[in-house]
Design a protein around this motif. Structure first.
Motif, PDB file in Angstrom:
ATOM      1  N   VAL A 152       0.846  -1.207   0.000  1.00 26.54           N
ATOM      2  CA  VAL A 152       0.000   0.000   0.000  1.00 26.54           C
ATOM      3  C   VAL A 152       0.873   1.245   0.000  1.00 26.54           C
ATOM      4  O   VAL A 152       0.622   2.209  -0.745  1.00 26.54           O
ATOM      5  CB  VAL A 152      -0.931  -0.022   1.225  1.00 26.54           C
ATOM      6  N   MET A 153       1.937   1.248   0.824  1.00 20.17           N
ATOM      7  CA  MET A 153       2.816   2.414   0.902  1.00 20.17           C
ATOM      8  C   MET A 153       3.493   2.679  -0.439  1.00 20.17           C
ATOM      9  O   MET A 153       3.671   3.840  -0.833  1.00 20.17           O
ATOM     10  CB  MET A 153       3.865   2.183   1.983  1.00 20.17           C
ATOM     11  N   ASP A 154       3.892   1.621  -1.127  1.00 21.08           N
ATOM     12  CA  ASP A 154       4.528   1.806  -2.434  1.00 21.08           C
ATOM     13  C   ASP A 154       3.590   2.530  -3.402  1.00 21.08           C
ATOM     14  O   ASP A 154       4.013   3.439  -4.132  1.00 21.08           O
ATOM     15  CB  ASP A 154       4.928   0.452  -3.015  1.00 21.08           C
ATOM     16  N   VAL A 155       2.313   2.116  -3.422  1.00 18.84           N
ATOM     17  CA  VAL A 155       1.344   2.749  -4.330  1.00 18.84           C
ATOM     18  C   VAL A 155       1.123   4.207  -3.949  1.00 18.84           C
ATOM     19  O   VAL A 155       1.125   5.105  -4.813  1.00 18.84           O
ATOM     20  CB  VAL A 155       0.018   1.968  -4.322  1.00 18.84           C
ATOM     21  N   ILE A 156       0.945   4.459  -2.648  1.00 11.69           N
ATOM     22  CA  ILE A 156       0.668   5.838  -2.207  1.00 11.69           C
ATOM     23  C   ILE A 156       1.853   6.747  -2.525  1.00 11.69           C
ATOM     24  O   ILE A 156       1.684   7.850  -3.050  1.00 11.69           O
ATOM     25  CB  ILE A 156       0.351   5.860  -0.708  1.00 11.69           C
ATOM     26  N   ASN A 157       3.081   6.293  -2.204  1.00 16.23           N
ATOM     27  CA  ASN A 157       4.257   7.136  -2.449  1.00 16.23           C
ATOM     28  C   ASN A 157       4.503   7.351  -3.941  1.00 16.23           C
ATOM     29  O   ASN A 157       4.986   8.408  -4.360  1.00 16.23           O
ATOM     30  CB  ASN A 157       5.502   6.511  -1.810  1.00 16.23           C
ATOM     31  N   ALA A 174      -6.926  16.912  -5.928  1.00 15.09           N
ATOM     32  CA  ALA A 174      -6.497  16.283  -7.184  1.00 15.09           C
ATOM     33  C   ALA A 174      -5.448  15.208  -6.911  1.00 15.09           C
ATOM     34  O   ALA A 174      -5.496  14.107  -7.484  1.00 15.09           O
ATOM     35  CB  ALA A 174      -5.945  17.348  -8.131  1.00 15.09           C
ATOM     36  N   ALA A 175      -4.489  15.518  -6.022  1.00 16.77           N
ATOM     37  CA  ALA A 175      -3.453  14.534  -5.699  1.00 16.77           C
ATOM     38  C   ALA A 175      -4.044  13.352  -4.951  1.00 16.77           C
ATOM     39  O   ALA A 175      -3.672  12.189  -5.191  1.00 16.77           O
ATOM     40  CB  ALA A 175      -2.354  15.197  -4.855  1.00 16.77           C
ATOM     41  N   PHE A 176      -4.981  13.625  -4.039  1.00 16.14           N
ATOM     42  CA  PHE A 176      -5.596  12.561  -3.252  1.00 16.14           C
ATOM     43  C   PHE A 176      -6.433  11.637  -4.144  1.00 16.14           C
ATOM     44  O   PHE A 176      -6.442  10.412  -3.949  1.00 16.14           O
ATOM     45  CB  PHE A 176      -6.450  13.176  -2.147  1.00 16.14           C
ATOM     46  N   ASP A 177      -7.129  12.201  -5.145  1.00 11.62           N
ATOM     47  CA  ASP A 177      -7.933  11.383  -6.050  1.00 11.62           C
ATOM     48  C   ASP A 177      -7.056  10.415  -6.840  1.00 11.62           C
ATOM     49  O   ASP A 177      -7.443   9.272  -7.115  1.00 11.62           O
ATOM     50  CB  ASP A 177      -8.723  12.286  -7.005  1.00 11.62           C
ATOM     51  N   LYS A 178      -5.876  10.871  -7.224  1.00 10.49           N
ATOM     52  CA  LYS A 178      -4.955   9.977  -7.954  1.00 10.49           C
ATOM     53  C   LYS A 178      -4.552   8.784  -7.083  1.00 10.49           C
ATOM     54  O   LYS A 178      -4.425   7.663  -7.561  1.00 10.49           O
ATOM     55  CB  LYS A 178      -3.710  10.746  -8.393  1.00 10.49           C
ATOM     56  N   VAL A 179      -4.356   9.045  -5.817  1.00 12.86           N
ATOM     57  CA  VAL A 179      -3.963   7.962  -4.902  1.00 12.86           C
ATOM     58  C   VAL A 179      -5.093   6.961  -4.765  1.00 12.86           C
ATOM     59  O   VAL A 179      -4.887   5.740  -4.863  1.00 12.86           O
ATOM     60  CB  VAL A 179      -3.570   8.544  -3.527  1.00 12.86           C
ATOM     61  N   TYR A 216       0.099  16.592   3.213  1.00 11.10           N
ATOM     62  CA  TYR A 216       0.563  17.334   2.044  1.00 11.10           C
ATOM     63  C   TYR A 216       1.090  18.696   2.500  1.00 11.10           C
ATOM     64  O   TYR A 216       0.534  19.328   3.407  1.00 11.10           O
ATOM     65  CB  TYR A 216      -0.585  17.540   1.045  1.00 11.10           C
ATOM     66  N   GLN A 217       2.176  19.159   1.841  1.00 15.93           N
ATOM     67  CA  GLN A 217       2.743  20.468   2.178  1.00 15.93           C
ATOM     68  C   GLN A 217       3.611  20.957   1.021  1.00 15.93           C
ATOM     69  O   GLN A 217       4.369  20.179   0.428  1.00 15.93           O
ATOM     70  CB  GLN A 217       3.570  20.385   3.462  1.00 15.93           C
ATOM     71  N   ASP A 218       3.487  22.229   0.745  1.00 15.66           N
ATOM     72  CA  ASP A 218       4.330  22.873  -0.267  1.00 15.66           C
ATOM     73  C   ASP A 218       5.356  23.721   0.469  1.00 15.66           C
ATOM     74  O   ASP A 218       5.004  24.523   1.341  1.00 15.66           O
ATOM     75  CB  ASP A 218       3.466  23.738  -1.183  1.00 15.66           C
ATOM     76  N   ASP A 219       6.642  23.571   0.127  1.00 17.46           N
ATOM     77  CA  ASP A 219       7.702  24.315   0.821  1.00 17.46           C
ATOM     78  C   ASP A 219       7.739  25.776   0.406  1.00 17.46           C
ATOM     79  O   ASP A 219       8.350  26.599   1.106  1.00 17.46           O
ATOM     80  CB  ASP A 219       9.073  23.679   0.532  1.00 17.46           C
ATOM     81  N   ASN A 220       7.091  26.111  -0.719  1.00 23.60           N
ATOM     82  CA  ASN A 220       7.249  27.466  -1.259  1.00 23.60           C
ATOM     83  C   ASN A 220       5.949  28.257  -1.346  1.00 23.60           C
ATOM     84  O   ASN A 220       5.975  29.443  -1.690  1.00 23.60           O
ATOM     85  CB  ASN A 220       7.847  27.385  -2.666  1.00 23.60           C
ATOM     86  N   ASP A 221       4.803  27.628  -1.053  1.00 20.03           N
ATOM     87  CA  ASP A 221       3.535  28.345  -1.189  1.00 20.03           C
ATOM     88  C   ASP A 221       2.478  27.628  -0.372  1.00 20.03           C
ATOM     89  O   ASP A 221       2.698  26.523   0.111  1.00 20.03           O
ATOM     90  CB  ASP A 221       3.125  28.395  -2.658  1.00 20.03           C
ATOM     91  N   THR A 222       1.324  28.260  -0.241  1.00 16.57           N
ATOM     92  CA  THR A 222       0.219  27.653   0.480  1.00 16.57           C
ATOM     93  C   THR A 222      -0.576  26.776  -0.475  1.00 16.57           C
ATOM     94  O   THR A 222      -0.975  27.233  -1.560  1.00 16.57           O
ATOM     95  CB  THR A 222      -0.691  28.732   1.078  1.00 16.57           C
ATOM     96  N   LEU A 223      -0.791  25.508  -0.057  1.00 17.24           N
ATOM     97  CA  LEU A 223      -1.561  24.596  -0.892  1.00 17.24           C
ATOM     98  C   LEU A 223      -3.041  24.993  -0.883  1.00 17.24           C
ATOM     99  O   LEU A 223      -3.577  25.458   0.140  1.00 17.24           O
ATOM    100  CB  LEU A 223      -1.412  23.163  -0.381  1.00 17.24           C
ATOM    101  N   ALA A 268       4.077  15.531  -5.815  1.00 15.23           N
ATOM    102  CA  ALA A 268       5.242  16.239  -5.291  1.00 15.23           C
ATOM    103  C   ALA A 268       5.010  16.799  -3.897  1.00 15.23           C
ATOM    104  O   ALA A 268       5.967  17.080  -3.168  1.00 15.23           O
ATOM    105  CB  ALA A 268       5.630  17.362  -6.239  1.00 15.23           C
ATOM    106  N   PHE A 269       3.751  17.004  -3.533  1.00  8.79           N
ATOM    107  CA  PHE A 269       3.484  17.646  -2.238  1.00  8.79           C
ATOM    108  C   PHE A 269       3.239  16.651  -1.103  1.00  8.79           C
ATOM    109  O   PHE A 269       2.997  17.066   0.023  1.00  8.79           O
ATOM    110  CB  PHE A 269       2.245  18.570  -2.379  1.00  8.79           C
ATOM    111  N   LEU A 270       3.259  15.367  -1.377  1.00 10.34           N
ATOM    112  CA  LEU A 270       3.041  14.367  -0.318  1.00 10.34           C
ATOM    113  C   LEU A 270       4.306  14.268   0.558  1.00 10.34           C
ATOM    114  O   LEU A 270       5.377  13.898   0.079  1.00 10.34           O
ATOM    115  CB  LEU A 270       2.735  12.999  -0.933  1.00 10.34           C
ATOM    116  N   LYS A 271       4.149  14.640   1.821  1.00 13.45           N
ATOM    117  CA  LYS A 271       5.298  14.669   2.731  1.00 13.45           C
ATOM    118  C   LYS A 271       5.377  13.447   3.630  1.00 13.45           C
ATOM    119  O   LYS A 271       6.476  13.000   3.988  1.00 13.45           O
ATOM    120  CB  LYS A 271       5.221  15.925   3.616  1.00 13.45           C
ATOM    121  N   ASP A 272       4.244  12.875   4.018  1.00 18.14           N
ATOM    122  CA  ASP A 272       4.293  11.784   5.001  1.00 18.14           C
ATOM    123  C   ASP A 272       3.055  10.919   4.855  1.00 18.14           C
ATOM    124  O   ASP A 272       1.963  11.430   4.520  1.00 18.14           O
ATOM    125  CB  ASP A 272       4.371  12.346   6.422  1.00 18.14           C
TER     126      ASP A 272
END
Length: 805
Positions: A734-739, A787-792, A773-780, A744-748
């Motif tokens: 499961v972790m392999d699929v999620i990662n 969109a990222a969660f739907d792909k997972v 999820y977290q963006d180092d340079n802007d607010t998500l 790019a914004f999935l941190k943990d």
């Protein structure tokens, strides 16, 4: 060796106190165990003469003795010794005396009869049972007839002597003799030695070669072997001076022949052996290897089972002695002996040591053979022993010596450089100073020029081989305390740890930071334990040819067994929470080559890693806690490769359902899991979890460079997802699929719930995760995260057949 101060003074003009001499020996030659007088702590013990004796009226074994102790009237003493008799000079402890073990003697009544002291056996004034003559082991000791009544007994028994008990190191075998001690003491005090040798006078009419022969086929096991024969001896007690020499050295007097051989052993460091000539099976002496499982009965009456590496003295090929260790029972000198065959030899020191250790037959002789024998005095010692036996036992020394082998007493030539001597010792010695040292040592020295000197080392110092040995001789005779204090000359190289050293040190710090304590266990173990807990199984461990104990016979191929022994030690002492690690080497056999040495890291945990407290529920260590320790360690070491854990059932000593191999990029680097309950029972430990890693593979693996990652100042967003999956779907899948599909914004990704059982279809389980999820340079934004969660979720459904709950 117990060195007699009075004996030393016969050969040296000493004007120093015994304790001062002992301190000088300790600073110059060998260590000192003790300095003492046998009379220490004793008082009011005098010579007495039994002038009258009668039976005690109230006892069937006590006697009432009238004893002359040099006073106007004899004193009355009640005595129970079986050998007490009138006319004999005895040891008397007077009223108020102190005898052995600080026992005080008082005037009193014994069964109604007054007794004003005590008649003493040797043991009662401090002699041990091992050195007191057997003839007096159960009764009084009789003093010489010329002993004067009333005088202290100490002078008559040698108890007024001072004994310097030296602790001789293996390299200074010459110090196991008076000859060696005299030479060394004369050197560091600059004295002239008066050492006396007693030449032999052959008064027999027969030739020794007509009575015995000796042939040594293997000169390696007996480099020197010589025989003499003394006929017409009369066995008796030795004179008191000789007995005193022996018992002050810790040796029991036996009879005049045996005592002479022991006296020569002390004087020259040359063990001798005496045979009853008439009880020998023949007259052709030899030395050979024993046969495997050959039987031989030694002097102590024990039957020994020999090995092929043992060595025997034989007569007509029949064993008569364990060479260098102990003689045989059937050929020992006894009261009926009239002809003595006397042996002086040098035997192979390594074989004697192994033989004595294996059979547990250590003796004064074997101790000297093990450390080396002076080849220059073998014949001197044999001749002097023959002469003393002739004088004390009234025999005739036959003509000549029979020689089976002879090692030449070759001197060694060593060239020294004065500049090198001063460089090594940090001194500023002149050539005259160096010459003086060798003159005091009685080493011939030939000065070649201002810097070179040729030194001839006599055979009596067989421990000296190279120039470095002579540097030590110069230092100790010149005086260690006279050497100047100098700073070492050093280069200005920058120090530091190698990458390998840094990795190993970091490994230790990391595990200690996680609560484990370092342990150090033996590298040697039993064969069965050596085979356990291997990462890559090897058939057989490397075994020692001569192990020191049955628990240390093979080199370890895993560290875990040693840690389990440590855990058992703690648990048996009610220490129930134990977390240990060890970093060390294992030894993997490589056919006939040297074993491969690998650095390994292992841990073993039982009980709880955190102590019980009021706000924490008891939680014994489990598989996942140990796996977490290993995961954190591998992460902290900065490995770039992919670490996976695969269930394993191949190791019999590990629990088949709670063990996993550790793979780094598909390569096996270790394992972790629970020790099998049956194995834990053998080790006498409770449930215990272990891990072991091959550090060689980890050190060689690629690692990330040190990087700084700033903490993002932008907020994170989490999403929870619960999946219904088949039982054979693992968390790793499961972790392999999620990662892979998380973006790019999935941190943990965190697994926070696992459930199976009621309310779920058969063969299914529920897994729940939190995705951060977290963006180092802007607010998500919500749209980005959705969109990222739907792909997972889509990928989990399509790839694993998961049902989103």
């Amino acid at each position: 060796m117990k060195v007699s101060y009075q004996w030393l003074k016969e050969y040296l003009d000493l004007d120093v106190a015994p304790r001062e001499l002992a301190e000088k020996i300790a600073r110059t030659s060998v260590d000192i165990n003790d300095v003492y007088q046998p009379a220490d702590g004793l008082k009011k013990i005098v010579v007495g003469k039994v002038v009258a004796m009668q039976d005690h009226p109230n006892s069937d074994h006590l006697h009432i003795c009238q004893v002359d102790v040099g006073e106007e009237q004899p004193i009355q003493v009640v005595c129970g010794a079986p050998n007490v008799t009138t006319g004999k000079k005895v040891i008397v402890a007077l009223n108020g005396a102190r005898i052995a073990d600080n026992v005080k003697i008082k005037r009193g009544k014994i069964r109604g009869v007054e007794s004003n002291g005590m008649l003493c056996a040797l043991q009662e004034i401090g002699f041990s049972d091992k050195i007191a003559p057997k003839d007096y082991s159960a009764g009084l000791y009789f003093l010489p007839d010329d002993a004067k009544e009333g005088e202290p007994v100490f002078g008559y028994l040698g108890m007024d002597d001072t004994i310097i008990d030296t602790d001789v190191t293996p390299n200074r075998g010459d110090m196991l003799s008076m000859y060696g001690n005299v030479n060394d003491i004369a050197a560091f005090y600059g004295l002239q030695s008066h050492f006396k040798e007693l030449p032999v006078e052959e008064n027999g009419t027969e030739n020794t070669s007509d009575l015995v022969s000796a042939k040594i086929d293997d000169h390696k096991i007996a480099p020197t072997y010589k025989l003499r024969v003394i006929k017409g001896v009369k066995i008796a007690d030795s004179p008191l001076w000789l007995q005193i020499r022996l018992w002050n050295a810790g040796i029991r007097p036996v009879n005049n022949v045996v005592d002479v051989t022991n006296y020569i052993l002390l004087k020259y460091g040359q063990p001798l052996h005496s045979y009853d000539y008439d009880r020998l099976p023949g007259h052709d002496f030899g030395v050979r290897h024993a046969k495997e499982d050959e039987k031989f009965t030694t002097l102590d009456g024990d039957e020994q089972t020999l090995k092929a590496n043992d060595i025997l003295v034989t007569v007509d090929n029949q064993p008569v002695a364990l060479a260098g260790t102990m003689g045989g029972e059937g050929t020992a000198v006894s009261d009926q002996t009239t002809t003595v065959a006397l042996e002086a030899a040098i035997f192979d020191p390594v074989m004697v040591r192994k033989q004595a250790r294996r059979l547990d037959l250590h003796s004064e002789s074997s101790m000297r053979f093990e450390r080396g024998i002076n080849p220059a005095t073998v014949e001197t010692a044999l001749n002097e022993a023959a002469e003393l036996i002739k004088e004390l036992a009234g025999g005739q020394v036959t003509k000549g010596i029979v020689t089976g082998s002879e090692k030449s007493a070759a001197d060694k030539q060593i060239t020294l450089s004065l500049a090198k001597v001063n460089h090594v010792l940090g001194t500023d010695l002149q050539m005259a100073d160096v010459e003086d040292v060798f003159s005091r040592l009685r080493f011939a020295a030939d000065v070649k020029d201002d810097d070179q000197i040729d030194v001839t080392v006599p055979a009596r110092r067989w421990d000296i081989f190279v120039a470095a040995d002579l540097y030590e001789e110069i230092a100790r005779i010149y005086g260690y305390d006279n050497l100047p204090s100098t700073l070492p000359v050093m280069t200005r190289n920058r120090g530091g740890l190698t990458p390998r050293q840094r990795f190993i040190r970091a490994s230790r710090h990391d595990l200690e930071g996680m609560g484990l304590t370092q342990a150090i266990s033996y590298s040697l173990t039993t064969v069965d334990k050596a085979k356990q807990f291997q990462i890559d199984p090897v058939a057989e461990p490397m075994k020692l040819d001569f192990p020191m104990s049955s628990d240390h016979v093979a080199t370890r191929m895993s560290i875990i067994s040693g840690l389990l022994i440590d855990i058992a030690y703690n648990v048996s002492r009610n220490v129930n929470n134990v977390a240990l690690y060890e970093e060390g080497r294992v030894f993997l056999p490589k056919g006939g080559e040297r074993p491969e040495e690998q650095e390994h890291l292992a841990g073993a945990i039982t009980g709880q890693m955190l102590a019980n407290d009021w706000h924490t529920e008891d939680r014994p260590v489990d598989f996942f806690q140990v796996k977490g320790i290993v995961e954190r360690y591998l992460h902290n070491m900065g490995l770039t490769g992919k670490v996976t854990y695969v269930a394993d059932q191949s190791r019999r000593e590990m629990h088949p359902g709670r063990t996993a191999n550790i793979l780094l990029d598909g390569q096996l680097v270790g394992f972790l899991g629970q020790v099998h309950p049956s194995t834990a029972k053998v080790y006498k430990i409770p449930a215990t979890y272990v891990f072991e890693l091959n550090l060689e593979s980890l050190i060689a693996a690629p690692k990330v460079a040190n990087e700084y990652h700033p903490i993002s100042k932008y907020p994170s967003i989490t999403r929870d997802i619960a999946l219904l999956v088949d039982d054979d779907i693992t968390n790793a899948m499961v972790m392999d699929v999620i990662n892979k599909r998380g973006g790019a914004f999935l941190k943990d990704v965190h697994l926070f719930d696992v459930y199976s059982g009621l309310h779920l279809p058969k063969g299914k389980k529920s897994l729940a995760y939190t995705l951060t999820y977290q963006d180092d340079n802007d607010t998500l934004t919500e749209d980005q995260v959705n969109a990222a969660f739907d792909k997972v979720t889509k990928s989990l459904t399509d790839t694993l057949g998961a049902e989103i709950r």
